[in-house]
Design an enzyme around this catalytic site. Structure first.
Site, PDB file in Angstrom:
ATOM      1  N   ASP A 535       0.912  -1.246  -0.035  1.00 36.42           N
ATOM      2  CA  ASP A 535       0.110   0.202  -0.096  1.00 36.42           C
ATOM      3  C   ASP A 535       0.917   1.193  -0.028  1.00 36.42           C
ATOM      4  O   ASP A 535       2.228   1.318   0.169  1.00 36.42           O
ATOM      5  CB  ASP A 535      -0.912  -0.066   1.096  1.00 36.42           C
ATOM      6  CG  ASP A 535      -0.174  -0.199   2.436  1.00 36.42           C
ATOM      7  OD1 ASP A 535       0.610   0.713   3.163  1.00 36.42           O
ATOM      8  OD2 ASP A 535      -0.279  -1.238   3.179  1.00 36.42           O
ATOM      9  N   GLU A 615      22.073 -22.316 -18.453  1.00 37.83           N
ATOM     10  CA  GLU A 615      21.022 -21.489 -17.891  1.00 37.83           C
ATOM     11  C   GLU A 615      21.928 -20.294 -16.875  1.00 37.83           C
ATOM     12  O   GLU A 615      21.447 -19.228 -17.004  1.00 37.83           O
ATOM     13  CB  GLU A 615      20.290 -22.230 -16.878  1.00 37.83           C
ATOM     14  CG  GLU A 615      19.127 -23.108 -17.536  1.00 37.83           C
ATOM     15  CD  GLU A 615      18.636 -24.161 -16.295  1.00 37.83           C
ATOM     16  OE1 GLU A 615      17.270 -24.369 -16.403  1.00 37.83           O
ATOM     17  OE2 GLU A 615      19.258 -24.664 -15.453  1.00 37.83           O
TER      18      GLU A 615
END
Ligand code: DGJ
Length: 731
Positions: A535, A615
């Site tokens: 928030d 990777e």
């Protein structure tokens, strides 16, 4: 633009670049809301119609005028006791249980600069641009209670933002109790509206719900003591036809991290009311004689051009006028976090080898998550015991940090400051420091209790303990976690338990304010089991938040999409994790995980040693790519290019404010044989111009791209993802 009071018509108008908010002071001293929407120069007073409505009472001051009722008129601050039976925004109770308040205008002031709120996070305006912001303060009074209510309005005209907060001053002889306080309440006299809310759950936050505001009272919120995973303290009100690119819409965003509630209703005569503020059940706040209560504020914004523009208003506001500190407009470190790869199973060797792997792929920082302190080997103990477990760390924390720094990485550390484990030294010393109700066995969450942060001595103790750790080495980042809801509300120190939840949040804010002042160079990432306290209140102290404990890139598309309505990408932390994914078991290529995480502040959260050489090479390239685009991601205009809840792919883009470049990304969500071609349509490019896609060198007409789209490659394989970098070509 700005704030005007029209003496003749007794009307207040707050104008931004594209919007006007207008209300009038009526002859009886009531504030009646008139209009919020597209910028106007006229007076909207004519919209009010006074009719005799049965069962809608008339205040004494209007004598026998049955056409005047607060039950029907649109209001600035609907208060219980005024005769309005719709949902109130302000309820006050006296000691004897009487609930009634009658607020009338006393005076007002208009001043340059935006108001601040003592002890609370709030929109701020930088010193060099105060001239552009203004404050309107209106004083209302209830003469029976001797209660003064100050309505505060702030305006940032260029951003189409208006803020609202309320201060309540008790000038009477007895204590009054605030039972409900919603600092912003909007009454729309005409129109049919939808409400968009952002609901969810742990590991699946901020999913979009769109519903009609009809003849019922819709209520969302959180009774959990935190803004919560379940609902986000943010609303969008939209006209029926409004889409991302078209139509009127409004945002209401609460700058508060505790419980909240929002209500939306259509009354019996067709007025729509939408409100947001403090959660009611946990709130019965005493305001004694001479005291002032200050509410958190609500951000309002308006867009005439759909949700994209509304999001841009909020993104710009949060980036520049909510987030603070050194990192607000700076690149954030690419970090490798120990959590998903190791959980609590960390020790010196494993951390140093993770650090070496992290350095090998080009990361900037190692973050040691949970498990480094006390006797913490699982989530059953040690919260509150903020001293390093030197056995695990193979020496002091300071020496570990030095070794990590020598490898060439910055060092970050996890804390959960607001919590206490019953199995801890702290609990042995101070069991009363946990929130628990005398005579009851407390309800546990993750087998832990919540510390009473409404008490200064509790905060001071934890503060000193955390500072001692921060001073013991070169710690450049903190992850501030919070992993349960609050059930047992009782503070030994409180004169009334109805204040505790609010005072708790004020305590957290005070703590964070002190910490950020004392350690201005430390980046703090907020977290509450992922996004349980995502928030604007937390963002005032922590410029980024761990978006979700769900790192599955496909689920993340929904989470990040919903989050994007109210919050800029710079606030959103996103990491590449292992495949199959820890939370869902889904298998995805590392390329997709990388693109999905280049949505905000980037990092990795897996055991890097388990990656193959290919990777690792890909991770290295991803970090290089991220660094190339991080300014664009963190400060560009963000666009949603599809709806992942409906469409077969999730598309989004970041466009430089000057239109010179755009990064368009797409993740394929659903695959079927011999399917149609998916076209991603960029937005926000400069019309009439040519853009070159960097990798292919192909040039495109911006208008054609934006109207017909770019075909996504047709490749076999689950959940492929693509990134296109468009560069504006000289004319
Ligand atoms: C919850 C957080 O969201 C996770 O990232 C991790 O930090 C754990 N807590 C640690 O307990």
């Amino acid at each position: 633009m700005g704030i005007l009071f029209d003496e003749g018509k007794q009307t207040f108008s707050i104008s931004t670049k594209c919007s006007t908010y207008q209300f009038m002071l009526d002859p009886h001293g009531f504030l009646l809301h008139l209009y919020y929407g597209k910028r106007i120069s006229g007076n909207a007073g004519y919209l009010l119609k006074y009719l005799d409505r049965g069962f809608s009472g008339n205040p004494a001051c209007v004598v026998n005028d049955r056409t005047f009722s607060m039950d029907v008129l649109p209001q600035e601050l609907p208060a219980w006791g005024s005769g309005d039976f719709r949902s109130p925004a302000f309820v006050v109770e006296k000691e004897d249980g009487t609930r009634s308040v009658d607020l009338r205008y006393v005076t007002h002031t208009i001043r340059t600069g935006k108001y601040g709120l003592p002890g609370l996070p709030a929109v701020y305006v930088n010193e060099d641009d105060t001239a552009e912001s203004e404050t309107l303060e209106i004083v209302l009074k209830d003469s029976v209670l001797s209660l003064e209510v100050h309505l505060l309005y702030g305006v940032l005209p260029e951003l189409d933002v208006i803020t609202r907060a309320i201060q309540v001053r008790n000038k009477g002889a007895e204590t009054v109790y605030l039972d409900k306080l919603l600092p912003a309440s909007l009454d729309f006299i005409t129109g049919e509206y939808d409400l968009l809310t952002f609901h969810g759950r742990h590991t699946m936050e901020r999913l979009v719900q769109r519903m009609t505001i009809g003849y019922s009272e819709e209520r969302i919120g959180s009774r959990r003591g935190a803004s919560s995973h379940q609902h986000n303290p943010m609303l969008v009100i939209a006209e029926k036809e409004t889409t991302d690119t078209f139509g009127d819409c409004y945002a209401m965003q609460f700058v508060y991290s505790g419980g909240f509630q929002a209500e939306a209703l259509k009354d019996q005569f067709g007025t729509t009311r939408v409100q947001i503020g403090l959660q009611e059940e946990g709130f019965h706040y005493p305001v004694a004689t001479g005291e002032t209560f200050t509410s958190p504020e609500v951000i309002l914004s308006f867009s005439r051009d759909g949700f994209d523009k509304l999001s841009h208003n909020l993104h710009d506001l949060i980036r520049d006028h909510i987030c603070r500190g050194k990192f607000k407009n700076r690149p954030r470190p690419v970090l490798v976090n120990s959590w998903e790869g190791s959980l609590w199973n960390i020790d010196k060797n494993s951390l140093l080898s993770l650090a070496r792997e992290a350095k090998g792929i080009g990361a900037d920082m190692l973050v040691v998550d949970d498990g480094w302190f006390g006797n913490r080997d699982d989530d059953n103990s040690s919260l509150g015991d903020w001293y390093a477990n030197e056995k695990k760390l193979g020496g002091t924390l300071g020496s570990l940090i030095e070794e990590v720094n020598r490898i060439g990485l910055k060092y970050g550390l996890w804390f959960e400051p607001e919590m206490i484990s019953e199995q801890s030294r702290l609990y042995e010393m101070h069991p009363d420091w946990a929130l628990q109700i005398p005579g009851r066995v407390p309800i546990r969450g993750r087998n832990q209790l919540v510390l009473d942060f409404s008490r200064k001595e509790v905060r001071d103790y934890i503060y000193d303990a955390i500072c001692a750790i921060l001073d013991s080495g070169n710690i450049e980042y903190i992850k501030w976690d919070y992993n349960r809801s609050i059930f047992d509300v009782y503070s030994e120190a409180a004169d009334h338990q109805g204040r505790v939840l609010y005072d708790y949040m004020l305590g957290v804010y005070e703590f964070l304010e002190n910490l950020t002042n004392q350690y201005p160079d430390v980046l703090i990432e907020g977290c509450s089991g992922g996004g349980g306290r995502y928030d604007a209140g937390m963002l005032y102290y922590t410029p980024q938040i761990w978006t979700s404990d769900n790192t599955d890139p496909i689920d993340r598309m929904l989470i990040q999409y919903g989050t994007s309505f109210g919050y800029p990408a710079s606030t959103l932390a996103a990491h590449v994790s292992k495949s199959p994914n820890e939370q869902t078991g889904r298998v995805t290529p590392i390329s997709t995980r990388g693109i999905a995480a280049m949505y905000g502040s980037f990092g990795y959260e897996l055991d890097l040693a388990l990656l193959t050489e290919e990777e690792k090479q890909e991770a290295r390239e991803q970090i290089a790519t991220y660094h190339r685009y991080e300014d664009l991601i963190l400060s560009g205009d963000y666009y949603r290019l599809s709806d992942p809840a409906k469409d077969a792919f999730c598309g989004w883009s970041f466009v430089a404010k000057d239109g010179t470049e755009a990064l368009v990304s797409a993740v394929i969500l659903r695959l079927c044989s011999n399917d149609e071609i998916f076209y991603v349509k960029p937005k926000g490019l400069k019309s009439g111009c040519i853009y070159m896609e960097e990798e292919t060198g192909d040039c495109y007409d911006a208008d054609l791209l934006m109207s017909a789209g770019l075909p996504l490659p047709k490749e076999a394989g689950e959940h492929r993802a693509y990134q296109f970098h468009f560069i504006l070509q000289p004319e």
